[in-house]
Write a protein that holds these residues in place. Structure first.
Motif, PDB file in Angstrom:
ATOM      1  N   LYS A  36      28.732  42.158  92.460  1.00 18.96           N
ATOM      2  CA  LYS A  36      29.043  42.235  93.894  1.00 18.96           C
ATOM      3  C   LYS A  36      28.056  43.168  94.605  1.00 18.96           C
ATOM      4  O   LYS A  36      27.693  44.209  94.056  1.00 18.96           O
ATOM      5  N   SER A 202      32.618  50.575  84.285  1.00 19.36           N
ATOM      6  CA  SER A 202      31.519  51.438  83.822  1.00 19.36           C
ATOM      7  C   SER A 202      32.013  52.788  83.293  1.00 19.36           C
ATOM      8  O   SER A 202      31.493  53.297  82.311  1.00 19.36           O
ATOM      9  N   THR A 220      28.118  49.103  87.996  1.00 13.94           N
ATOM     10  CA  THR A 220      27.204  50.221  88.213  1.00 13.94           C
ATOM     11  C   THR A 220      26.307  50.528  87.011  1.00 13.94           C
ATOM     12  O   THR A 220      25.119  50.804  87.177  1.00 13.94           O
TER      13      THR A 220
END
Ligand code: PLP
Length: 229
Positions: A36, A202, A220
């Motif tokens: 995203k 993450s 991330t």
């Protein structure tokens, strides 16, 4: 340019280590790259490094990337909040949906899944930390929902997904993952074919794997910080 490939390599090593620590088979955890807000070029780079499953949260943004990356064999997962008036495009363009939290969504996805495609693979999203106003069905309604959804044609209910409440307390974090794993176990008494626990991001991937995650959703750590939308 090397960054995304390097990050993917590191994450694969971390997943292998976490599987081993938990005495789980190598390869029992699938990495979903959460893309995203990332440009199509970043996904292309990850794909070139061997990543084929991508998770998107925002339908319009996802459809644009699906179009511009249609030359690649990507497995698209929809993981964001889903409104019932948006189900058709999801049913037509994705392989998986992790964010089904009510019967009506499942019914529409089943009705709208094109006949030439394999069944849409879905997870029930559970509000495992029982947070006010958050997406996900209540833990106590999982079994009833599963009974209603499982017989629908054109979709296959694979298991459960959750985004536990953010916390600095590792014990609370672990309890949330453990609770989702226990819910899946109780579902498996009735539906032994359900095999998927989509949990871990993450910051908490290792703990999720220790508690039984089969899909970790990582953004991330692969792509770096997200740009604000
Ligand atoms: C953004 C997002 C992720 C990935 O989060 P990171 O912390 O960037 O790894 C995973 N799951 C869902 C549902 C998300 O929206």
């Amino acid at each position: 340019m090397q960054n995304i490939a390097d990050n993917l390599g590191k994450i694969h090593l971390q997943i292998r280590a976490a599987e081993a620590n938990a005495h789980r088979a190598a390869g029992s955890v699938t990495l979903l790259a959460v893309s995203k807000t990332q440009p199509a070029s970043a996904l292309r780079e990850a794909y070139a490094a061997g990543q084929t499953a991508f998770g998107e949260n925002y339908l319009q943004e996802a459809l644009e990337k699906i179009e511009s990356l249609s030359d690649l064999k990507i497995l698209w997962h929809f993981i964001g909040p889903l409104q019932s008036n948006k189900t058709r495009k999801v049913a037509e363009n994705f392989a998986w949906v992790h964010s089904v939290d009510r019967l009506k969504l499942a019914e529409r996805l089943s009705e709208q899944r094109p006949g030439h495609l394999p069944p849409l693979q879905i997870c029930l999203q559970v509000n495992i930390s029982q947070e006010q106003g958050k997406s996900g069905c209540a833990p106590e309604s999982v079994i009833e929902l599963a009974r209603a959804i499982q017989p629908l044609p054109n979709i296959t209910l694979r298991g459960l997904m959750a985004i536990p409440q953010a916390t600095d307390n590792p014990q609370e974090q672990q309890q949330a993952f453990h609770a989702l794993a226990e819910l899946l176990k109780s579902l498996q008494n009735e539906f032994p074919e359900m095999d998927t626990l989509s949990m871990g991001m993450s910051g908490d991937m290792e703990m999720a794997i220790a508690e039984g995650a089969t899909i970790v959703r990582i953004g991330t750590a692969i792509f770096g910080a997200r740009q604000p939308r």
